[in-house]
Design an enzyme around this catalytic site. Structure first.
Site, PDB file in Angstrom:
ATOM      1  N   TYR A 159       0.845  -1.288   0.107  1.00 38.86           N
ATOM      2  CA  TYR A 159      -0.138  -0.024   0.117  1.00 38.86           C
ATOM      3  C   TYR A 159       0.790   1.242   0.109  1.00 38.86           C
ATOM      4  O   TYR A 159       0.653   1.921  -0.632  1.00 38.86           O
ATOM      5  CB  TYR A 159      -0.881  -0.053   1.217  1.00 38.86           C
ATOM      6  CG  TYR A 159      -2.090   1.344   1.375  1.00 38.86           C
ATOM      7  CD1 TYR A 159      -3.330   0.912   0.488  1.00 38.86           C
ATOM      8  CD2 TYR A 159      -1.907   2.119   2.089  1.00 38.86           C
ATOM      9  CE1 TYR A 159      -4.031   2.021   0.535  1.00 38.86           C
ATOM     10  CE2 TYR A 159      -2.904   3.114   2.096  1.00 38.86           C
ATOM     11  CZ  TYR A 159      -3.942   2.842   1.277  1.00 38.86           C
ATOM     12  OH  TYR A 159      -4.911   3.953   1.455  1.00 38.86           O
ATOM     13  N   LYS A 163       0.846   4.140  -3.084  1.00 38.23           N
ATOM     14  CA  LYS A 163       0.544   5.348  -2.763  1.00 38.23           C
ATOM     15  C   LYS A 163       1.549   6.404  -2.831  1.00 38.23           C
ATOM     16  O   LYS A 163       1.495   7.608  -3.229  1.00 38.23           O
ATOM     17  CB  LYS A 163      -0.109   5.677  -1.235  1.00 38.23           C
ATOM     18  CG  LYS A 163      -1.405   4.771  -1.082  1.00 38.23           C
ATOM     19  CD  LYS A 163      -2.581   5.525  -2.062  1.00 38.23           C
ATOM     20  CE  LYS A 163      -3.815   4.604  -1.766  1.00 38.23           C
ATOM     21  NZ  LYS A 163      -4.928   5.425  -2.786  1.00 38.23           N
TER      22      LYS A 163
END
Length: 253
Positions: A159, A163
């Site tokens: 993640y 991001k």
């Protein structure tokens, strides 16, 4: 509420829930014709129904953001008969749930899934939004990033990598298309009470790594609650290429 959105068009990926739905409702309230896209038809229908019940205009396109043909189709639906796409809000994403692992134990399959949806999906949406905006000579894009675009989170390699990548794509697109009057920014959202964040490991209790800490425990402002992220408007003509934290002070620690 936002009169500059009157008679405009927007595509919102991940528009069936959470920040995407909130952005769709806000844009539609200002007069924008909104197209929401996502994988689950029922949630998209619910967003459209809410907008129409409030007197707004909306439609939907079932699309997995990791599927380029599906995204192209969603962009075409958003353009519709207007021949233009004023705004893109790229909110679709997944968090990986509570399955945190130290880096060397992090699942390759989970990493690939994070990149496919959160990074590749944002890239594909931007790619086809930008093609239309470049043709018309104007537009604005808001990518829904995360506080993890700016800081690390233990056990959440996929993640965080995805991001951080979204923040990088935002900068590149802003530089590539600034001369064509297209602005591209990212919102580094903190803890927002959406279905993704209710599952995701946004906050951990330092005394119990297996537990989520109380919401906002690591934010000076006590956390933030549901809020929509809107594309930069005509009031923000000099704002482009930034990843803006909206996180109750999380990254300022």
């Amino acid at each position: 509420m936002y009169p500059e959105f009157a008679d405009t068009t927007a595509l919102i990926t991940g528009g069936g829930t959470g920040i995407g739905r909130a952005a769709a409702l806000a844009l539609a309230a200002g007069g924008c014709t909104v197209t929401v896209s996502g994988r689950t038809e029922q949630t998209l229908v619910e967003t459209v129904e809410q907008i129409e019940a409030a007197g707004g205009k909306a439609r939907y396109a079932v699309a997995d953001v990791s599927d380029e043909e599906a995204i192209q189709r969603a962009v075409r639906i958003a353009i519709g008969d207007s021949g233009r796409l004023d705004f893109g809000v790229n909110s679709a994403g997944i968090s990986g749930g509570d399955n945190l692992k130290p880096f060397a134990e992090y699942s390759t399959e989970m990493f690939d899934r994070m990149i496919a949806v959160d990074l590749r999906g944002t890239f594909l949406a931007m790619k086809h939004e930008l093609r239309q905006m470049a043709t018309q000579g104007f537009g604005a894009i808001a990518n829904i990033a995360s506080g993890t675009s700016l800081v690390g989170v233990p056990g959440f390699a996929g993640y965080v990598a995805a991001k951080h990548g979204v923040a990088g794509l935002t900068k590149v697109a802003a530089l590539d298309y600034g001369a064509q009057h297209i602005r591209v920014n990212a919102i580094a959202a903190g803890l927002v009470e959406t279905p993704v964040d209710r599952r995701g490991p946004v906050t951990r209790d330092p005394g119990r790594p297996d537990r989520r800490a109380p919401a906002g425990a690591d934010r000076p402002a006590g956390g933030n609650r549901r809020r929509g992220a809107l594309p930069v408007s005509s009031r923000s003509t000099f704002v482009t290429g930034v990843t803006m934290p909206v996180d109750g002070g999380y990254v300022a620690r």
